[in-house]
Design an enzyme around this catalytic site. Structure first.
Site, short mmCIF file in Angstrom:
data_model
loop_
_atom_site.label_atom_id
_atom_site.label_comp_id
_atom_site.label_asym_id
_atom_site.label_seq_id
_atom_site.Cartn_x
_atom_site.Cartn_y
_atom_site.Cartn_z
N HIS A 1 0.52 -0.15 -2.65
CA HIS A 1 1.23 0.28 -3.88
C HIS A 1 1.16 1.79 -4.05
O HIS A 1 1.02 2.29 -5.17
CB HIS A 1 0.64 -0.42 -5.11
CG HIS A 1 1.08 -1.85 -5.26
ND1 HIS A 1 2.39 -2.20 -5.48
CD2 HIS A 1 0.39 -3.02 -5.21
CE1 HIS A 1 2.49 -3.52 -5.57
NE2 HIS A 1 1.29 -4.04 -5.39
N ASP B 1 -4.83 -4.05 -4.95
CA ASP B 1 -4.14 -5.33 -4.82
C ASP B 1 -3.00 -5.26 -3.81
O ASP B 1 -2.53 -4.18 -3.47
CB ASP B 1 -3.59 -5.77 -6.18
CG ASP B 1 -2.65 -4.74 -6.77
OD1 ASP B 1 -2.96 -3.52 -6.64
OD2 ASP B 1 -1.62 -5.11 -7.35
N GLU B 2 -2.60 -6.41 -3.35
CA GLU B 2 -1.37 -6.61 -2.58
C GLU B 2 -1.16 -5.57 -1.48
O GLU B 2 -0.16 -4.86 -1.46
CB GLU B 2 -0.16 -6.60 -3.54
CG GLU B 2 -0.23 -7.71 -4.58
CD GLU B 2 0.98 -7.72 -5.51
OE1 GLU B 2 1.36 -8.82 -5.95
OE2 GLU B 2 1.56 -6.65 -5.79
N VAL B 3 -2.09 -5.52 -0.55
CA VAL B 3 -1.94 -4.60 0.58
C VAL B 3 -1.15 -5.29 1.69
O VAL B 3 -1.49 -6.38 2.12
CB VAL B 3 -3.32 -4.16 1.12
CG1 VAL B 3 -3.16 -3.34 2.39
CG2 VAL B 3 -4.07 -3.39 0.05
N GLU C 1 -8.48 -8.54 -4.87
CA GLU C 1 -8.48 -8.27 -3.44
C GLU C 1 -9.43 -7.16 -3.04
O GLU C 1 -9.79 -7.01 -1.88
CB GLU C 1 -7.08 -7.88 -2.95
CG GLU C 1 -6.02 -8.94 -3.17
CD GLU C 1 -5.23 -8.71 -4.43
OE1 GLU C 1 -5.87 -8.45 -5.48
OE2 GLU C 1 -3.99 -8.79 -4.36
#
Lengths: 667, 667
Positions: A242, A305-307, A357
């Site tokens: 992100h 988050d959300e890598v 995460e």
């Protein structure tokens, strides 16, 4: 933090209107006799300790009472005394004593608290407690003993995907204070924009923000504004994923060669920081050092988050580096990155926060995990000796009913099995507003009043779960938030009028009142949304939950339960159904609203028909009922990115008609 | 100032929605083919002359277009070019060239003007011309050639009787600019408050304002803000009467020994300056000198209205002085006072303005008379070689219909007999808002949108008099003024919600929508009003004119004229009448609204009944009609300080039913 005497307040007093905008519900409420008249002689005065922050808060309270009541406050005999024993810490801190007592009698009122923060909370309670009585505004006699259940009660605003100018932030801080939220989590960077001025790395905002960022002076202004309201400000800089907006100006931070562009679409993107180069950490060391000095709160959120590991997997250099360091997969690589960043955060005197995460047990033990995954994930964190806050169930961008958020308790589900010590590590929760589908004009109406229900969940006793009481008070809170300065209500009509063009907006308002906007799940597939698509359509004006439909559901239930004792509700039902029935002829919309509008008028006619049957003591024929039921089911399918909420009260009426059949038809 | 080619625009284009918020109607309007799409690529750019004032105005226009449309303006191919030939005078002046041309085609738009002031006027026209087309927002192709009919088009705000904080003034300046008013007449002192900081005589505001006054810095801010919008700022300091607030701090100015108190009531009071003492003129010389330096406009208003001579008659010293000077009565004394003040005003480089009573022919020939008495009074002034502006007929505090103001022309009545030279001395007019019955929350809704109708009277050709067209455009203007920043609409619902307390405000809104607030004439006898009475009741929320009732009147006429071609209007009528019929049962109000609410429901039932008769092709029995007509007449009597406007559309229906009788009953 609990007071000894715990009275379930909801049971003690008559339900609305008795509770005014008392939300979150205090721990202990003991009603008294009589009431304090609120008129122009009202004043707020400190007794004992006082300081500039308290003075400003008292001034705000007087101004708010004046706005709320339309009374010019000139001061005099009616005094609300504020008694603080001390000022408290310079900036609000985690676990600071927020307790207060409030006493109101016919002669005066008093708030006492250990620190200014407690007094602030009490003053908000007082403002919400003011009510319209028979002889004008009043505060009924009451004794309140109050303190929060959880010390961490937050609201996260994403100002990256859609830029939110500072006035949006400030008015939301006012609203947070009104419902006693105490952590403003400021999501300051994401793929779509880097929103804060860095003096060390000016290309961050210079190339990563389209010129839309907060200067450091503005950040300081927000922090002071929040401090005045007893709210902590925690910045989040999301990394290593992100992070596209960082890479536009500093492509050397990325795992791919670049160049990078600000993302205009929504989703998870491949750009990710390069964890293998020491320069990345040197950069972050400098950057975090700069931001650690700017933000006084001891907590610092690194996202995590959300890598998307694509770039890591594609890069020979990163893969070779990972192999050398025994990092066998993306999770291990992110773990390494997090440990390095944690060291930097600690070096600059801060405690780290990250999303699920980012968590692994090798991080410093005081790391706080923010969980979007749920109580089970949070329970794991607590069992491992770490602390956590819940955001699962509190995602406001999904535009779910407030009752749904209200039903989510951080200590529920898997967390119920925890020991007391482990439970104590669950610090509270945070409502989150991701800004794909909100802009400065609409964000308030998506955050509020729902966030107030979450605020109650986090402040009040776990046993306070009555949804009807919550909604009744929520409606009062929503009106009160008008006076606090939010735009969640005042922006509604102008947005509809804009869509109505030259025509009167009334019929469009009737349709919008009967509709509920879809959240991110419903909208993302509806058309190709990007950050360049304007949010000025019907769905953007419509609210997530329709108050007027909820009132009709209530009215329908009441009319069915007690046909003779519900003249008011029957009149409301008839008036609203008639308005719906005529509305399509009045609106005659073209385009995406055509079907929706027609359906609303059909609903109006069906509802009126059922009322006629009921009034005559007759039962509609079974085939007719089945046909209507099928129609209603059809109408439940979203159109124009909204749900036709109006189906619900008509279904209540229809189900009663159907029951009469199953119970033997006409009596 | 007229352009050669004069096209009566109203006849040229289809009526609404074609005119958007085009008000005041331009002098010449020639529609073209096609339209300019307004999307995110819109931008405003100067070509040729430019300066900081123009730049700021262009920035404001872009921001306003963005608010109005909900479109994020990023600039690009769609350009509105602004072509000015020069900057104009530093501050706007009387008679400055305000003309402009505006051309819009499918490819772009252009405003050209001699000076920045003309460009400002043109940009407001452009903003109002933007319209919602089938494919989104657009500006239809058009050529406009425009200039004002009168050079003096003002709005007076009384900030003494009720204090108006600076933000009220600023947003009203924005609204004035939107409708091309160019004189802000600031009534800064009266019996109830002295509202500006004097550094020479600090007890003026120190003791005469309850602490509510504008600092000189704030005055300068207002003047600059007005200048940016092409608006002159003229201060009024009312003397020798209406001056109690001066005398609180400086009793030696008064004709009686004092002491004096700020007046809390409304009316004409006895305190009056002492015209016999030289110290009075010495004081005024210093004071006017200070204010003349603060306000750059060359005109200076000394009030001069409503002098009560009691104190003059009672004072032996004043009577002796008057006899010595051959001043035989109060009028002669005031004449003397005015001449002395006029000399002071002239000495400080200003031209004097005063109300009718201040006028006498011995004053300097360039004195301007503001007439609240009417065109005959103004004609006398003009014949005597003096100049005047009309305020008779433009008193907004009476809350009369906009059509009434619209029908008043400064050159009408006695002024019609004037020669061309004499007519040229009638400079224009000023709308006046005296603030007995308005406060910062309600003032916008009493000034606007009515003031826009007056603005059109003063800007547009005398032949533009169609009331229907005016009202249709006025409704658009009213909505547009939301985006300009006025509070005339957004404050409505919160005020009603405040009155509704815990209950839903919908039924109260239906009642308020059907009501029209009384003005000063109707309110002054209704209860004992003073400056200490809060203006937070139903009458204060209700508007002076009901848009929704006007729409129903239109709908009723259309349905009666063409029953088959008016499905939309018929649906609107039925829906609204049904809502009224059910409303009393929903609202169940107590106190002053009880009768009003019941009447509204009766009206709803009567209206629905007549519609039924009409639909069946039947005529109601004559006695029934007579009975209803009597009821309606009964309901026309004000209650709770409002008129029940809802009577009007029902009367239209009833009269048609009655006509059927007189034309022979059922056809």
């Amino acid at each position: 933090m609990k007071t000894g005497l715990w009275l379930v307040a909801v049971g003690l007093l008559p339900v609305a209107p008795a509770f005014a905008a008392l939300m979150p519900m205090p721990q202990t409420v003991v009603p008294g006799a009589g009431s304090l008249k609120i008129d122009s002689s009202f004043s707020v005065q400190a007794r004992g300790y006082s300081d500039a922050r308290l003075d400003r808060a008292m001034g705000r309270l007087a101004a708010r009472v004046s706005r709320q009541t339309g009374i010019e406050i000139r001061g005099g005999k009616t005094v609300l005394w504020i008694e603080c024993r001390a000022g408290g810490s310079q900036y609000p801190t985690l676990g600071e004593d927020e307790s207060y007592r409030m006493d109101v009698s016919a002669d005066g009122a008093r708030i006492s608290a250990a620190t200014v923060i407690g007094a602030l909370r009490g003053m908000e309670t007082f403002a919400g407690w003011i009510d319209l009585g028979r002889d004008g505004f009043e505060a009924r006699a009451i004794h309140i003993d109050d303190a929060p259940r959880f010390p961490w009660r937050g609201l996260m605003l994403d100002v990256s995907r859609h830029w939110m100018p500072i006035d949006v932030v400030l008015r939301n801080l006012d609203a947070m204070a009104a419902v006693k939220l105490n952590v403003f989590h400021w999501h300051l960077s994401d793929d779509q924009g880097f929103r804060v001025e860095s003096r060390r790395f000016p290309r961050l905002q210079g190339l990563g923000s389209d010129g839309r960022f907060y200067t450091q002076d503005e950040v300081r202004r927000v922090i002071e504004y929040a401090r005045d309201r007893g709210i902590r400000v925690i910045p989040e800089f999301d990394m290593p994923g992100h992070s596209t907006s960082w890479l536009v100006g500093y492509p050397e931070l990325g795992s791919a060669p670049g160049p990078y562009q600000i993302e205009r679409k929504w989703g998870i993107f491949q750009p990710v920081m390069d964890p293998s180069r020491e320069q990345t950490y040197a950069f972050l060391d400098e950057f975090i050092g700069e931001m650690a000095a700017l933000f006084p709160d001891p907590y610092f959120h690194i996202g995590g988050d959300e890598v998307d590991a694509t770039e890591w997997n594609r890069s020979g250099a990163i893969q070779a580096w990972a192999a050398r360091n025994g990092l066998k997969d993306a999770a291990a690589i992110q773990g390494y990155f997090n440990r390095r960043v944690a060291k930097i955060v600690v070096k600059h005197g801060k405690t780290m926060l990250g999303w699920d995460e980012a968590f692994d047990t090798t991080l410093p033990r005081d790391t706080v995990v923010q969980s979007w995954r749920g109580q089970a994930s949070l329970a794991d964190v607590a069992r491992a000796g770490f602390r956590g806050v819940l955001s699962f169930g509190y995602y406001l961008d999904h535009l779910q009913p407030a009752s749904l958020h209200y039903g989510v308790d951080p200590l529920d589900g898997a967390a119920r099995e925890l020991s007391l010590d482990q439970k104590a590590r669950i610090l509270g929760g945070e409502a989150c507003m991701w800004s794909e589908y909100v802009d400065p004009e609409t964000i308030d109406s998506r955050v509020w009043p729902s966030a107030a229900a979450i605020a109650e969940r986090l402040w009040s006793q776990a046993a306070i779960t009555d949804v009807d009481s919550m909604y009744e008070r929520l409606e009062s809170v929503s009106r009160m938030l008008d006076w606090v300065g939010l735009k969640h209500r005042v922006n509604y009509e102008p947005m509809l009028e804009r869509l109505a063009g030259e025509r009167a907006a009334d019929p469009l308002r009737i349709l919008a009142d009967a509709s509920e906007a879809l959240g991110i799940e419903g909208r993302r597939g509806a058309r190709e949304y990007t950050s360049l698509v304007d949010l000025n359509r019907f769905v953007d004006a419509a609210r997530p939950e329709s108050e007027s439909v909820r009132r009709m559901e209530r009215a329908a239930r009441k009319v069915l339960a007690a046909p003779d004792g519900s003249a008011r509700e029957a009149a409301e039902l008839r008036a609203m159904l008639a308005a719906w029935a005529e509305n399509d002829a009045r609106l005659q919309p073209q385009g995406e609203l055509a079907g929706l509008s027609k359906n609303l008028s059909v609903l109006g006619s069906i509802g009126l028909r059922i009322l006629e049957y009921l009034q005559l003591g007759q039962t509609p024929p079974e085939p007719w009922i089945e046909q209507q039921a099928a129609l209603l089911t059809e109408m439940e399918r979203p159109a124009a990115e909204v749900n036709l909420a109006a189906v619900r009260p008509v279904r209540i009426l229809l189900e009663r008609a159907a029951q009469r059949h199953s119970s033997g038809g006409n009596k």
